[in-house]
Design an enzyme around this catalytic site. Structure first.
Site, PDB file in Angstrom:
ATOM      1  N   TYR A  10       0.825  -1.212   0.000  1.00  0.00           N
ATOM      2  CA  TYR A  10       0.000   0.000   0.000  1.00  0.00           C
ATOM      3  C   TYR A  10       0.864   1.270   0.000  1.00  0.00           C
ATOM      4  CZ  TYR A  10      -3.822  -3.201   1.002  1.00  0.00           C
ATOM      5  OH  TYR A  10      -4.741  -4.225   0.934  1.00  0.00           O
ATOM      6  N   TYR A  29     -11.671  -0.694  -0.056  1.00  0.00           N
ATOM      7  CA  TYR A  29     -11.588  -0.464   1.392  1.00  0.00           C
ATOM      8  C   TYR A  29     -10.232   0.133   1.760  1.00  0.00           C
ATOM      9  CZ  TYR A  29      -8.460  -3.836   3.774  1.00  0.00           C
ATOM     10  OH  TYR A  29      -7.361  -4.486   4.287  1.00  0.00           O
ATOM     11  N   ARG A  30      -9.267   0.072   0.824  1.00  0.00           N
ATOM     12  CA  ARG A  30      -7.890   0.496   1.114  1.00  0.00           C
ATOM     13  C   ARG A  30      -7.160   0.479  -0.218  1.00  0.00           C
ATOM     14  NH1 ARG A  30      -4.539  -3.190   5.448  1.00  0.00           N
ATOM     15  NH2 ARG A  30      -2.714  -1.889   5.700  1.00  0.00           N
TER      16      ARG A  30
END
Ligand code: ADP
Length: 525
Positions: free
Chosen positions: A92, A470-471
């Site tokens: 991420y 969600y991310r």
């Protein structure tokens, strides 16, 4: 050649002054600038050129007072700070900032476990406390409590919880198991949420709300504050556990698997998160791709079938864990089997029931009994070279038809970019996270770019079909946020209003989750 990388809109002179003042606050050894700072804090799994998200410097704070002083300097010179706890948010963005030129505020030196309450089953931790640290501390004091680890146990409790990360015990929803925070706001004010706002209360980690509005969720996936303490509920160690998995033979079994699973999750028959994994995801943990297929493009169906057969897994595999006294576990086990055995050729594999004092052996998923590991990195050897991955993580309702639709959408799009479907669904009580990883060799710039382009295309596909993330990785935060566009982006207008009010100089993590202050913006925005 150009000079050193600067925060956007900050002169070199001001930047040097700010660095000198930072060093005066945290000590010289705790400020790093120039190429060494940049190298160590670049995203190791960047889907493209890692230098797109480059810090100009790193400041390591050791306590709240230092953070407050650093904020004072950052406000004065308009230097943006990107806060990380341990910076291991791999796939991420790692420790890298969304806005190039930001100064990373690294909190890993704040690593105290401030409280473990064995009676009320909670812990209070600082940002640098990893899941390994918390697990070790619980073991050392013989506490009969489990901390729920995410797939990579070396990261921090605070970083993972603020990102709304997931694990796989009965406490797998980390945001839901959070209770009470201490936050330093951009103006240096120190706030405690919930019962922590009452100086004389000892109930900070017991009751989330306190009195009046509740703000904890506001500090998750946002850039509204720097979280310096966080309470986390721990799972009471059960008497024993049973780890099990089902293998399902056919690719289109997914629909029935999800429809069968949903009621068993909703009524809590299955207490752990239930993890549905594709054959490739399972295989990537135990083998490399070229053992099965070495041709161009995504692995063909026949090769996946042959591989699954050889390894002894299904096209889809469901993992879960049951907890409690043996008789109750057995009753849950029988009820679950009654349902899943209706799916043709479903095969059940289970380890013997064990008392919790005995750790699983023989292929059991240790994280489902609260033992942290690094399973998140199992996949790195799948494609060979220097393995990396970037993830597509949409929310999926636990309806078989939705799961099937998302799966086909992702599989087909991935195949067009030459990637295998490495994916699965993690089911909580009322929703699932669908996670797909594009695995690539990070030394191959073309492959990294292709992985990046694929994830972008997937987020767009998903948005058009009504599915949100969600991310996401730093690269897609704006895109993912823009999908949440009801009423001409009313949610982002509200967010912008709050941001402007509590961080008028825009110094906290500009661009995080698509939230940009009026200043500083990314050049060209
Ligand atoms: P990990 O726990 O995996 O090492 P990081 O420390 O990289 O995670 O944190 C993940 C993200 O969460 C960061 O990029 C940052 O946006 C946010 N974050 C982490 N720690 C804090 C904190 N203490 N305060 C505010 N935001 C944070």
């Amino acid at each position: 050649m150009s000079g050193p990388l600067l925060p956007p809109g900050v002169s070199e002179r001001d930047f040097q002054s700010a660095l000198a003042e930072f060093a005066g606050i945290v000590g010289r050894d705790a400020v790093v600038s120039g190429s060494s700072a940049q190298e160590a804090y670049l995203d190791p799994f960047a889907p493209g050129d890692a230098r797109t998200w480059r810090p100009s410097a790193v400041v390591m704070a050791s306590d709240v007072e230092q953070i407050r002083a650093v904020l004072g300097v950052a406000n004065r010179f308009r230097v943006p700070l990107w806060s990380v706890s341990t910076g291991r948010n791999f796939a991420y963005g790692g420790a890298a900032p969304r806005l190039s030129g930001s100064v990373v505020l690294d909190l890993q030196r704040m690593n105290r476990i401030l409280d473990i309450d064995e009676t009320l089953a909670f812990a209070l931790v600082e940002p640098g406390v990893s899941y390994y640290d918390l697990h070790r501390a619980l073991k050392e004091r013989g506490a009969r409590l489990w901390a729920d680890p995410p797939a990579a146990g070396w990261g921090s409790v605070i970083g993972n919880t603020l990102e709304r990360g997931y694990g796989t015990t009965a406490y797998g929803d980390h945001a839901a198991a959070q209770c009470g925070m201490e936050v330093v706001l951009a103006n240096g004010d120190v706030v405690r949420t919930g019962m922590g706002a009452m100086s004389g209360s000892r109930d900070w980690q017991v009751f989330k709300a306190g009195f009046g509005p509740s703000y904890d969720a506001m500090f998750m996936q946002s850039n509204f504050g720097i979280v310096t303490k966080l309470g986390v509920w721990l799972m009471p160690e059960p008497e024993g556990y049973l780890l099990a998995r089902y293998a399902f033979r056919r690719d289109d079994d997914l629909e029935r698997v999800v429809d069968t699973l949903r009621p068993l999750k909703l009524d809590d028959t299955i207490q752990s998160s239930a993890v549905i994994e594709s054959a490739v995801r399972w295989a990537a943990g135990v083998s490399t791709r070229k053992e099965w297929y070495d041709g161009p493009g995504a692995m063909p169906d026949a090769a996946i079938d042959a591989m699954a057969k050889k390894i002894g897994i299904g096209r889809w595999n469901l993992r879960y864990c049951l907890y409690g006294p043996k008789t109750l576990v057995q009753a849950r086990r029988d009820r679950i089997h009654e349902h899943f055995s209706r799916i043709a050729d479903a095969e059940l594999f289970e380890l013997p029931y064990r008392e919790s004092a005995i750790e699983p052996v023989g292929g059991g998923d240790r994280s489902q009994v609260g033992i942290p590991g690094l399973a998140a990195f199992n996949l790195l050897n799948w494609r060979g070279g220097s393995g990396a991955h970037v993830d597509f993580s949409p929310v999926c309702a636990p309806r078989g038809s939705d799961a099937m639709k998302q799966y086909r959408m992702v599989r087909d799009r991935a195949a067009r970019y030459g990637f295998d479907y490495y994916g699965g669904f993690t089911a909580s009580q009322r929703h699932m996270h669908h996670a797909f990883a594009a695995i690539f060799d990070r030394d191959d710039a073309k492959a990294a770019r292709a992985a990046g382009a694929l994830i972008r295309a997937l987020i767009e596909d998903a948005g058009a079909a009504g599915y949100g993330q969600y991310r996401t990785h730093l690269a897609y935060m704006d895109l993912a946020a823009s999908q949440y566009g009801f009423n001409d982006h009313a949610l982002m207008r509200l967010t912008d209003t709050i941001k402007q009010a509590i961080d008028p100089n825009g110094i906290l993590s500009p661009g995080k989750q698509g939230i940009w202050p009026a200043h500083p913006k990314e050049p060209g925005r």
